[in-house]
Design an enzyme around this catalytic site. Structure first.
Site, mmCIF file in Angstrom:
data_model
loop_
_atom_site.group_PDB
_atom_site.id
_atom_site.type_symbol
_atom_site.label_atom_id
_atom_site.label_comp_id
_atom_site.label_asym_id
_atom_site.label_seq_id
_atom_site.Cartn_x
_atom_site.Cartn_y
_atom_site.Cartn_z
ATOM 1 N N GLY A 1 -2.381 -5.528 -2.318
ATOM 2 C CA GLY A 1 -2.632 -3.997 -2.136
ATOM 3 C C GLY A 1 -3.234 -3.684 -1.842
ATOM 4 O O GLY A 1 -3.830 -2.778 -1.261
ATOM 5 N N PRO B 1 -5.130 0.214 -0.615
ATOM 6 C CA PRO B 1 -6.350 1.155 -1.293
ATOM 7 C C PRO B 1 -6.336 1.480 -2.183
ATOM 8 O O PRO B 1 -5.430 2.335 -2.866
ATOM 9 C CB PRO B 1 -7.525 1.425 0.019
ATOM 10 N N GLY C 1 -6.847 -0.324 -7.115
ATOM 11 C CA GLY C 1 -8.145 -1.343 -9.010
ATOM 12 C C GLY C 1 -7.777 -2.374 -8.704
ATOM 13 O O GLY C 1 -8.578 -3.104 -9.526
ATOM 14 N N LYS C 2 -8.106 -2.774 -7.085
ATOM 15 C CA LYS C 2 -8.697 -4.519 -6.569
ATOM 16 C C LYS C 2 -9.777 -5.088 -7.066
ATOM 17 O O LYS C 2 -10.115 -5.406 -8.336
ATOM 18 C CB LYS C 2 -8.103 -4.938 -5.463
ATOM 19 N N THR C 3 -10.577 -4.101 -6.967
ATOM 20 C CA THR C 3 -12.212 -4.721 -7.107
ATOM 21 C C THR C 3 -12.818 -4.614 -7.947
ATOM 22 O O THR C 3 -13.449 -4.665 -8.697
ATOM 23 C CB THR C 3 -13.097 -3.628 -6.196
ATOM 24 N N GLU D 1 7.075 30.034 6.540
ATOM 25 C CA GLU D 1 6.535 28.654 5.140
ATOM 26 C C GLU D 1 8.434 29.085 4.534
ATOM 27 O O GLU D 1 8.638 27.904 3.488
ATOM 28 C CB GLU D 1 6.120 29.518 4.555
HETATM 29 P P1 ADP Z 1 -9.822 -1.099 -4.327
HETATM 30 O O1 ADP Z 1 -9.658 -2.253 -4.208
HETATM 31 O O2 ADP Z 1 -8.188 -1.182 -4.786
HETATM 32 O O3 ADP Z 1 -9.564 0.061 -3.512
HETATM 33 P P2 ADP Z 1 -11.020 0.164 -6.282
HETATM 34 O O4 ADP Z 1 -10.551 -0.700 -7.382
HETATM 35 O O5 ADP Z 1 -11.952 0.599 -4.830
HETATM 36 O O6 ADP Z 1 -9.791 0.142 -5.378
HETATM 37 O O7 ADP Z 1 -10.835 1.712 -7.110
HETATM 38 C C1 ADP Z 1 -12.234 2.694 -7.130
HETATM 39 C C2 ADP Z 1 -11.769 3.466 -8.020
HETATM 40 O O8 ADP Z 1 -10.432 3.926 -8.231
HETATM 41 C C3 ADP Z 1 -12.054 3.032 -8.960
HETATM 42 O O9 ADP Z 1 -13.713 2.449 -9.404
HETATM 43 C C4 ADP Z 1 -11.759 3.389 -10.178
HETATM 44 O O10 ADP Z 1 -12.707 4.656 -10.812
HETATM 45 C C5 ADP Z 1 -10.795 3.883 -9.865
HETATM 46 N N1 ADP Z 1 -9.518 3.386 -10.297
HETATM 47 C C6 ADP Z 1 -8.606 2.679 -9.197
HETATM 48 N N2 ADP Z 1 -7.581 2.363 -9.840
HETATM 49 C C7 ADP Z 1 -7.606 2.056 -11.236
HETATM 50 C C8 ADP Z 1 -6.845 1.459 -12.293
HETATM 51 N N3 ADP Z 1 -5.612 0.799 -12.753
HETATM 52 N N4 ADP Z 1 -7.275 2.235 -13.655
HETATM 53 C C9 ADP Z 1 -8.461 2.888 -14.003
HETATM 54 N N5 ADP Z 1 -9.135 2.926 -12.719
HETATM 55 C C10 ADP Z 1 -9.196 2.669 -11.444
HETATM 56 ZN ZN ZN Z 2 5.185 24.141 9.145
HETATM 57 MG MG MG Z 3 -12.064 -2.632 -2.895
#
Ligand code: ADP
Ligand code: ZN
Ligand code: MG
Length: 628
Positions: free
Chosen positions: A213, A215, A218-220, A435
């Site tokens: 997915g 960036p 919420g993968k991490t 605009e």
């Molecule tokens: P990814 O690893 O996909 O790039 P992260 O998991 O690092 O994204 O997400 C970064 C931050 O964004 C998380 O620490 C959280 O605070 C917020 N976040 C992202 N996705 C979610 C979600 N589904 N629910 C709640 N918080 C989220």
């Molecule tokens: Zn313009």
């Molecule tokens: Mg990440």
């Protein structure tokens, strides 16, 4: 410890260069040495012999062991003036010396550039000495003496680059709006918690799960939540941390990581950005990337080397599953894929609720309204948005966050920091027309998203902004919608032209033109929306990465390229024409809107439409509004 030849080559480049200059420098000194006591004029050997015959030579000074001579000769044509000329002698010819002595010419031999010689020898020596010295230095460093000089480069084993968290403290309830992904991952939690349940019936537990997915979705966080729910340690490393300058480091990190994980089983290993190591092998140009391939091979070996039943589960994350090596996706490795997409409106509401938990919100705040304003926002964007709003609330010394702060934060997250508005003047008028040009074209074209607001408050790079409410149903966009969008984007420049004349147009439209060109090119080359027909002429990402995509960059001929350019131009010209016509036909209301905009700085969409409808018919827009 292995050192690749690549590395040695890399290091020897600067050494070679330095060596070369030192060597050159040595030469430079000795030629100038010779030059300093000579005349610069040269004479051929033949001419020298003639002079000798004619008795014009007075003295000869020999240099460089007799290879060069500085000759003093008189010139009868110039009142017997003495000339100093330089002659290259063919070789050390004894006959010449005897001839000179016969003619009673004074001869002097100078030692072979004594000073220069030393430099020359030194110069020739310095180069290999430097090379050997630095290689020695490199090898010593790589020997990885703890606390010794090897530290600086942080080699493999001693430097553990992965992090370990005994308890992540993240639970599934902290991750919102990605219910499908969560459901699939519940199972992984059970694998970790009660492996017996599966092994008892003869099922072997999967080893790897790939989270796919964009960036910030919420993968991490999901991976941490799995570890949190199962109550197991969380080991994490990023793919980019595997890849280092020296071959073998990545592989040894992989070995290390798995060793530590086995000691702590059951546990979860999280590999972020796995595409950094897991790219298709052998796709590099001019030979692959040894280091990356070795690391990947090591990873595959480690994954094969343990039984799924010993309680280690590997979760990897990527936003480019298409570039991954197929070996990684084979059964027994990352055989499960879970997609984590940007949330829809319901998901956004849930995520906002999670992040609103620890913030003070005024009672009138509507989470739903925020979610409606933020299509395309990921979880990370939403978290960031609420944080920005909280910062604004504090700065404005308010008790609780209101919709005003949230709206400002949305604008800021999307378009950058607010700047100070211009004072009234010609530039401000021009920007206002620009605009209003965008906004009126957007309002009068049925297929265009409706105007949300028009503002002259600068943000980021933009001096003014027109906001549109995007259609929530973001799946597919039709050709007529794109054509309307093109006219809308060109509306700004079209207004400048209509009102101020072609000579007065400004650089302000640069961004618009770039945007429109990219969009139209894609219509022609990717979406088959031109007279060229339904053909895909370019791959999805224009990005050139070292791999598959590189070679088929231009699959089409020059002739097709010219036709693409022609199509692009004709679509843009069409959109430009539409925009200019709308501006020309609505000059009266445009003038009024510009005056109002300069006075009020911001006009919201409803008011804008209201004023326009006093002059002309405003089409109803069909927008998809999700039901909650
Ligand atoms: P990814 O690893 O996909 O790039 P992260 O998991 O690092 O994204 O997400 C970064 C931050 O964004 C998380 O620490 C959280 O605070 C917020 N976040 C992202 N996705 C979610 C979600 N589904 N629910 C709640 N918080 C989220
Ligand atoms: Zn313009
Ligand atoms: Mg990440």
């Amino acid at each position: 410890m292995k050192i690749s030849w690549r590395t040695i080559l890399l290091w020897s480049v600067p050494i070679l260069v330095i060596g070369f200059f030192v060597w050159q420098g040595a030469f430079a000194t000795d030629t100038s040495n010779l030059g300093s006591n000579t005349a610069s004029a040269r004479m051929t050997y033949g001419r020298f012999m003639e002079y000798l015959e004619a008795d014009r030579v007075k003295s000869v000074d020999l240099y460089e062991g007799g290879r060069t001579a500085i000759v003093e000769a008189v010139d009868p044509d110039l009142d017997n003036r003495v000339q100093r000329l330089r002659v290259d002698l063919p070789s050390n010819s004894p006959e010449l010396i005897s001839k000179l002595r016969e003619n009673n010419i004074s001869i002097d031999a100078h030692p072979t550039r004594s000073e220069g010689a030393i430099w020359g020898v030194l110069g020739n020596l310095i180069f290999p000495v430097l090379l050997i010295g630095s290689l020695f230095f490199l090898f010593r460093r790589s020997n990885n003496i703890p606390g010794g000089p090897g530290q600086a480069m942080s080699f493999g084993k001693s430097r553990a680059r992965f992090q370990m968290e005994a308890k992540t403290g993240v639970m599934f309830e902290d991750v919102a709006g990605v219910d499908e992904a969560k459901e699939e991952l519940e199972e992984v939690v059970t694998f970790l918690k009660q492996p017996e349940k599966f092994t008892a019936v003869g099922a072997s537990i999967p080893k790897g799960v790939l989270l796919v997915g964009p960036p910030g979705t919420g993968k991490t966080l999901l991976a941490k939540a799995i570890a949190g729910e199962a109550g197991v340690p969380f080991f994490s490393i990023s793919g980019s941390e595997f890849v280092e300058m020296f071959v073998g480091v990545g592989a040894s990190r992989v070995r290390d990581l798995f060793k530590k994980a086995k000691e702590n089983a059951p546990c979860l290993i999280f590999i972020d950005e796995i595409d950094a190591v897991g790219r298709q092998r052998g796709a590099g140009i001019g030979g692959g990337n040894d280091e990356r391939e070795q690391t990947l091979n090591q990873l595959l070996t480690e994954m094969d080397g343990f039984e799924g039943n010993n309680g280690i589960i590997i979760i990897a994350a990527t936003n480019r599953p298409d570039v991954l090596d197929t070996a990684l996706l084979r059964p027994g490795r990352f055989d499960r894929q879970v997609t984590v997409d940007a949330p829809d409106i319901k998901g956004r509401i849930k995520i906002l609720e999670v992040h609103a938990r620890n913030k003070k919100l005024a009672p009138e705040i509507s989470i739903e309204a925020i979610a409606r304003r933020t299509p395309g926002f990921t979880g990370a964007d939403l978290a960031n948005l609420l944080n920005e709003a909280a910062i604004l609330t504090a700065r404005r010394r308010k008790e609780a966050m209101t919709m005003l702060e949230v709206d400002d934060a949305v604008d800021r997250v999307i378009a950058g920091m607010e700047g100070t508005p211009l004072v009234d003047g010609k530039s401000k008028r021009l920007i206002a027309y620009h605009e209003v040009g965008h906004a009126i074209v957007g309002t009068l074209l049925k297929e265009h998203d409706p105007v949300q607001k028009v503002t002259l408050v600068p943000r980021g790079q933009a001096q003014g902004l027109t906001w549109f409410t995007p259609d929530e149903e973001q799946g597919l966009t039709s050709k007529s919608q794109l054509m309307a969008r093109i006219a809308g984007i060109l509306g700004g420049r079209a207004a400048e032209e209509e009102i101020f004349g072609y000579d007065e147009v400004t650089t302000g439209a640069g961004g618009d033109l770039q945007q429109v060109t990219t969009l139209v090119r894609q219509m022609v080359t990717r979406f088959g929306m031109s007279d060229l027909g339904p053909m895909s002429l370019e791959s999805q990402s224009g990005e050139v990465f070292l791999g598959g995509g590189f070679m088929n960059r231009s699959e089409y001929s020059e002739e097709v390229a010219a036709r693409i350019d022609h199509q692009v131009r004709s679509i843009i010209e069409h959109g430009h024409g539409v925009a200019r016509k709308i501006i020309r036909e609505n000059r009266e209301v445009i003038d009024r809107l510009v005056d109002l905009l300069i006075e009020k700085e911001t006009i919201d969409g409803a008011e804008f439409r209201q004023i326009v409808s006093e002059y002309t018919q405003v089409p109803e827009k069909e927008q998809f509004v999700p039901q909650l």
